[in-house]
Design an enzyme around this catalytic site. Structure first.
Site, PDB file in Angstrom:
ATOM      1  N   CYS A   1       0.843  -1.197   0.000  1.00  0.00           N
ATOM      2  CA  CYS A   1       0.000   0.000   0.000  1.00  0.00           C
ATOM      3  C   CYS A   1       0.879   1.249   0.000  1.00  0.00           C
ATOM      4  O   CYS A   1       1.707   1.430   0.899  1.00  0.00           O
ATOM      5  CB  CYS A   1      -0.916  -0.007   1.220  1.00  0.00           C
ATOM      6  SG  CYS A   1      -1.741   1.570   1.495  1.00  0.00           S
TER       7      CYS A   1
ATOM      8  N   CYS B   1       0.920   3.423   3.278  1.00  0.00           N
ATOM      9  CA  CYS B   1       1.392   2.892   4.555  1.00  0.00           C
ATOM     10  C   CYS B   1       2.791   3.427   4.897  1.00  0.00           C
ATOM     11  O   CYS B   1       3.572   3.742   4.005  1.00  0.00           O
ATOM     12  CB  CYS B   1       1.422   1.360   4.501  1.00  0.00           C
ATOM     13  SG  CYS B   1      -0.129   0.598   5.014  1.00  0.00           S
TER      14      CYS B   1
ATOM     15  N   HIS C   1      -3.285   1.199   8.333  1.00  0.00           N
ATOM     16  CA  HIS C   1      -4.028   0.798   7.135  1.00  0.00           C
ATOM     17  C   HIS C   1      -5.485   0.432   7.438  1.00  0.00           C
ATOM     18  O   HIS C   1      -6.377   0.677   6.632  1.00  0.00           O
ATOM     19  CB  HIS C   1      -3.315  -0.401   6.501  1.00  0.00           C
ATOM     20  CG  HIS C   1      -3.831  -0.798   5.154  1.00  0.00           C
ATOM     21  ND1 HIS C   1      -3.422  -0.170   3.991  1.00  0.00           N
ATOM     22  CD2 HIS C   1      -4.717  -1.749   4.773  1.00  0.00           C
ATOM     23  CE1 HIS C   1      -4.037  -0.727   2.954  1.00  0.00           C
ATOM     24  NE2 HIS C   1      -4.829  -1.696   3.400  1.00  0.00           N
TER      25      HIS C   1
ATOM     26  N   HIS D   1      -6.678   2.294   2.239  1.00  0.00           N
ATOM     27  CA  HIS D   1      -6.037   3.029   3.332  1.00  0.00           C
ATOM     28  C   HIS D   1      -6.804   4.342   3.572  1.00  0.00           C
ATOM     29  O   HIS D   1      -7.034   5.101   2.638  1.00  0.00           O
ATOM     30  CB  HIS D   1      -4.579   3.311   2.981  1.00  0.00           C
ATOM     31  CG  HIS D   1      -3.770   3.719   4.166  1.00  0.00           C
ATOM     32  ND1 HIS D   1      -2.701   2.992   4.624  1.00  0.00           N
ATOM     33  CD2 HIS D   1      -3.908   4.764   5.005  1.00  0.00           C
ATOM     34  CE1 HIS D   1      -2.196   3.594   5.696  1.00  0.00           C
ATOM     35  NE2 HIS D   1      -2.922   4.676   5.945  1.00  0.00           N
TER      36      HIS D   1
ATOM     37  N   HIS E   1      -8.195   7.782   3.771  1.00  0.00           N
ATOM     38  CA  HIS E   1      -7.706   9.064   3.264  1.00  0.00           C
ATOM     39  C   HIS E   1      -8.860   9.961   2.834  1.00  0.00           C
ATOM     40  O   HIS E   1      -9.973   9.485   2.598  1.00  0.00           O
ATOM     41  CB  HIS E   1      -6.751   8.839   2.084  1.00  0.00           C
ATOM     42  CG  HIS E   1      -7.406   8.258   0.860  1.00  0.00           C
ATOM     43  ND1 HIS E   1      -7.748   6.923   0.749  1.00  0.00           N
ATOM     44  CD2 HIS E   1      -7.790   8.829  -0.300  1.00  0.00           C
ATOM     45  CE1 HIS E   1      -8.300   6.707  -0.433  1.00  0.00           C
ATOM     46  NE2 HIS E   1      -8.344   7.842  -1.095  1.00  0.00           N
TER      47      HIS E   1
HETATM   48 ZN   LIG Z   1      -1.980   1.279   3.800  1.00  0.00          ZN
END
Ligand SMILES: [Zn+2]
Length: 327
Positions: free
Chosen positions: A35, A38, A103, A153, A155
């Site tokens: 990811c 991360c 995450h 993730h 955001h």
């Molecule tokens: Zn992540």
């Protein structure tokens, strides 16, 4: 990369054409391995524009950077056109704000401090992106695949638009018209009316949370902080704190009543190319949560009429109960 705005000659609607968006990774379901958001993968993202540091070497709580697959670009070498095929460059800026190093974290499980971190960082980036241009800084959060989240993730995103699209202009025009006619803000009159009706109120503790009378979808929910500011960029500390206090339990309540739905969270701000004091006369920044539990079908496509299979008078009390249990 050139992103362009095309105007549909039949409807007057604007469409953004951003072919590079199709190259986005589709890993909404992927685990944290690989990811780019991360910790440890910071070099995979464009240069950092904001970092809220955490205890520990190089650790962070929140990061922001330019979107790798922007829907608008800082400059575009594109000739505008009119007539039946009108177009103009889609200029502005597009940013990603990673809300947590974890995450699997989510805003609904956020502590008050974590929610305030995210909102504070969004305010800071909204300020940084505002200026004589763009006309609007739009902040939003897509949760779940059905809401358009291509990376899992947690955001948010900020899109600074040099030109405000017709939908946004229409909202602002109504609010300005109400102010011209009455000398009051539409948002304040609506808040008073919702409190009086008391049928669609979900919570009212520093922030009025209610489901709009003409809700587009089940459990569409609005949060109105009473800080008297027109944009998130100009929001007061008290306004942010009040929203940070109610947002996580509200999202937990929604997850409870709708079985963890996909949703879009959007911040409705006034124009960013007008003086803040002037905007605050007729606009109040507020937050809307739009769950994605219904599909857009033929009638909607033909007429723009959204069919809501439920009434906010029935869903708001249900959500109010779930939210007070989640606090
Ligand atoms: Zn992540």
């Amino acid at each position: 990369m050139i992103t362009e705005t095309r105007v549909d000659a039949e409807t007057g609607e604007w469409r953004l054409s951003a072919p590079k968006r199709a190259e986005r990774p589709d890993d909404a379901r992927r685990a944290s391995t690989g990811c780019p958001f991360c910790p440890g993968h910071e070099e995979q993202t464009p240069p950092e524009r904001l970092r809220v540091p955490a205890a520990g070497d190089g650790a962070w709580r929140v990061r922001a950077f330019a979107n790798k697959y922007p829907i608008v670009s800082p400059a575009a070498d594109l000739e505008s056109a009119t007539g039946l095929f009108p177009r103009f460059p889609a200029t502005g800026d597009h940013e990603v704000l990673v809300e947590s190093p974890d995450h699997d974290w989510d805003l609904k499980s956020a502590t008050y401090e974590q929610a305030l971190d995210v909102l504070g960082a969004l305010r800071e980036r909204s300020r940084a992106l505002s200026g004589p241009r763009p006309a609007a800084v739009v902040v939003f959060r897509n949760y779940g695949v059905a809401a358009g989240a291509s990376l899992r993730h947690p955001h948010s995103q900020l899109v600074a638009l040099d030109q405000a699209p017709p939908g946004l202009m229409g909202r602002w025009r109504l609010a300005r018209g109400h102010y011209t006619d009455t000398g009051r803000r539409l948002v304040d009159d609506l808040a008073t009316a919702e409190r009086t009706a008391a049928e669609r109120v979900v919570a009212d503790n520093g922030v009025l949370v209610y489901q709009p009378y003409a809700a587009a979808v089940p459990h569409q929910t609005v949060l109105v902080p009473g800080d008297g500011r027109g944009t998130l960029a100009d929001a007061t500390d008290d306004g942010l704190a009040a929203v940070a206090r109610i947002l996580p339990p509200l999202l937990r309540g929604l997850a409870e009543v709708l079985d963890n739905p996909a949703y879009n969270l959007v911040v409705h701000a006034g124009p960013s190319d007008v003086e803040a004091k002037e905007v605050a006369r007729w606009w109040q920044w507020h937050v809307e949560i739009h769950p994605r539990t219904t599909t857009f079908a033929g009638l909607e496509l033909a007429t723009g009429l959204l069919v809501n299979p439920s009434r906010p008078e029935e869903t708001a009390p249900e959500l109010a109960k779930a939210v007070s249990a989640a606090r």
